[in-house]
Design a protein around this motif. Structure first.
Motif, PDB file in Angstrom:
ATOM      1  N   ASP A 270       0.813  -1.222   0.000  1.00 15.26           N
ATOM      2  CA  ASP A 270       0.000   0.000   0.000  1.00 15.26           C
ATOM      3  C   ASP A 270       0.846   1.273   0.000  1.00 15.26           C
ATOM      4  O   ASP A 270       0.303   2.386  -0.017  1.00 15.26           O
ATOM      5  N   GLN A 271       2.172   1.119   0.016  1.00  9.02           N
ATOM      6  CA  GLN A 271       3.071   2.278  -0.057  1.00  9.02           C
ATOM      7  C   GLN A 271       3.863   2.297  -1.368  1.00  9.02           C
ATOM      8  O   GLN A 271       4.772   3.107  -1.530  1.00  9.02           O
ATOM      9  N   ASP A 272       3.515   1.419  -2.315  1.00  6.05           N
ATOM     10  CA  ASP A 272       4.286   1.279  -3.559  1.00  6.05           C
ATOM     11  C   ASP A 272       4.125   2.467  -4.495  1.00  6.05           C
ATOM     12  O   ASP A 272       4.924   2.663  -5.394  1.00  6.05           O
ATOM     13  N   GLY A 273       3.057   3.249  -4.331  1.00  7.73           N
ATOM     14  CA  GLY A 273       2.892   4.453  -5.137  1.00  7.73           C
ATOM     15  C   GLY A 273       2.440   4.200  -6.554  1.00  7.73           C
ATOM     16  O   GLY A 273       2.989   4.797  -7.485  1.00  7.73           O
ATOM     17  N   VAL A 274       1.424   3.344  -6.724  1.00  9.72           N
ATOM     18  CA  VAL A 274       0.925   3.034  -8.069  1.00  9.72           C
ATOM     19  C   VAL A 274      -0.592   3.215  -8.082  1.00  9.72           C
ATOM     20  O   VAL A 274      -1.351   2.319  -7.699  1.00  9.72           O
TER      21      VAL A 274
END
Length: 470
Positions: A270-274
């Motif tokens: 949820d922090q991958d930034g996609v």
């Protein structure tokens, strides 16, 4: 047919009122009339058709030859008003196409050696913009005017271009030398600056990035509208230690939604930034906070993922390093011993680009505005190549072999020496080299059209300057 079946006025019918000779005359006359009508019809058809098969009064057709190379778009690009077709050939070594901005028409993207045609339809007099749509190629020089003059009556053929007085060898040499002697040139702005943080009460390192469109001087006097983080290209370096809690506040001041992908950095999903898989877009005028633990060493980077075809080539990228570089301390590699106490005088990212308004650059600058690396004789340097462009770049350093010790931040079990390192889009290579011989040593991409034009040196070239020990 038997005599009994003959028509009533045939010579075989004795009751016919006309003689055979009269009938033959009628037949002959009919044939002559048919021939005459046919000739008249053919003449009439020829009169209303032009030599290219179009109706009389229809615009003449001009066929113009267009040649694509790195980085130029050339040809005899003047034609009378009327039907225009472009014969396009790519004589370069990488993909190109041709498009007419005002018409919204474009050719297929051609590989080197490819060719195609582009039918522009009927054009009114005026000046049209012909350019290559591949990102970064227009800014590198692949743009010119297509001039349509007042109409002419006949089919136009490509005319011979006006001959320019050729420069003599001495003048060509001097132009190249002058461009090289302009190095290094001062420009406003410097990328890769170390990003400071606020230490929160729980030990979290809090960073802040602001994405915005800002003026950026990529070469002397060449100011573009860059999409930048914190007003710099590349964006500021983020450096943390393994085990650090990291919080990064992203403020979006660009005109469209964005996000930030932590390329090569281990994060929760949820922090991958996609967008939209791991988050909603960061809308223009809003902020978003990423939080994760820097739990693994990394030589990573960060860049926008949403609308990346616009924002990243135009400047929204930066380096993100976690922990110490995995130097091969004490190893002997191809007969060269790496010191156990190695401490490079310089440990720096070098971000490569070839697209958008940033174009062919090293760390956001085009020669002669690129920054030289200055070392004293005997010192070592560590450089992390980051390719945020759209094509490969073989990076060559004169006289100083480069020890490749990590690929995408992953230490190599078998480091190796090379004088040219090919860095593909999205890749990182980490290298070490030692300053042995005093002098100015050129350092550049070895795709030569990425560093030289007829007008002189430009683009992806800088130098390592080795001085005497202090």
């Amino acid at each position: 047919m038997s005599v009994l079946d003959a028509p009533p006025h045939s010579p075989a019918n004795p009751e016919s009122n006309e003689s055979p000779s009269a009938n033959f005359a009628v037949i002959a006359l009919s044939a002559i009339v048919i021939v005459i009508v046919g000739i008249i019809g053919a003449v009439a058809i020829a009169a209303v058709l032009s030599d290219d098969g179009s109706a009389s009064g229809a615009p003449a057709t001009s066929r113009l030859n267009v040649t694509l190379t790195e980085f130029a778009l050339e040809g005899d690009l003047t034609a009378p008003a009327g039907h225009v077709i472009l014969n396009i050939s790519n004589e370069g070594s990488i993909d190109h196409n041709a498009a007419v901005r005002e018409l919204g028409l474009s050719s297929a993207v051609l590989p080197g050696g490819g060719s195609t045609t582009l039918d522009l339809g009927v054009l009114e007099p005026g000046t049209y913009t012909l350019f290559c749509e591949v990102v970064g190629h227009e800014s590198a020089g692949m743009v010119t005017d297509l001039v349509i003059t007042e109409g002419g009556g006949e089919t136009a053929a490509p005319s011979e271009p006006e001959e320019e007085m050729p420069m003599d060898a001495a003048a060509m040499d001097q132009r190249m030398i002058d461009s090289m002697l302009a190095f290094p040139a001062d420009t406003e702005g410097r990328g890769n600056q170390l990003l400071d943080y606020v230490l929160l009460p729980d030990g979290t390192k809090q960073f802040e990035l602001t994405a915005a469109v800002v003026p950026w001087e990529r070469a002397p006097g060449d100011i573009v509208d860059a999409w930048a983080y914190n007003g710099q290209v590349p964006g500021p370096q983020i450096r943390v230690d393994v085990g650090d809690k990291v919080q990064i506040i992203v403020n979006n001041e660009t005109p469209m939604g964005t996000d930030v992908h932590w390329h090569g950095i281990h994060t929760p999903n949820d922090q991958d930034g996609v967008t939209p898989y791991t988050q909603d877009p960061i809308s223009s005028g809003t902020s978003y906070t990423y939080e994760f633990v820097a739990d693994e060493p990394a030589i990573g980077m960060y860049h926008a993922h949403l609308h990346s075809q616009v924002s990243v080539p135009n400047g929204m990228f930066g380096s993100f390093i976690i922990g110490d570089s995995p130097f091969p301390y004490g190893q002997t590699i191809s007969g060269v011993e790496i010191p156990m106490d190695l401490e490079p005088a310089i440990d720096m990212p070098m971000v490569l680009n070839d697209a958008g308004v940033i174009g062919l650059t090293l760390n956001g600058k085009s020669f002669p505005a690129t920054e030289p690396l200055v070392l004293e004789q005997g010192q070592w340097a560590a450089v992390h190549y980051y390719n945020e462009g759209l094509t490969d770049h073989p990076m060559h350093l004169h006289q100083m072999p480069q020890l490749v010790y990590a690929k995408d931040g992953i230490p190599l079990d078998h480091p190796y020496w090379a004088d040219t390192i090919n860095v593909a889009a999205g890749e990182r290579y980490s290298v070490l080299f030692k300053a042995e011989d005093i002098g100015t040593w050129v350092w550049h991409c070895h795709i030569l059209t990425h560093v030289e034009l007829e007008e002189g040196m430009f683009g992806m070239v800088t130098a390592v300057v080795v001085t005497e020990p202090s």
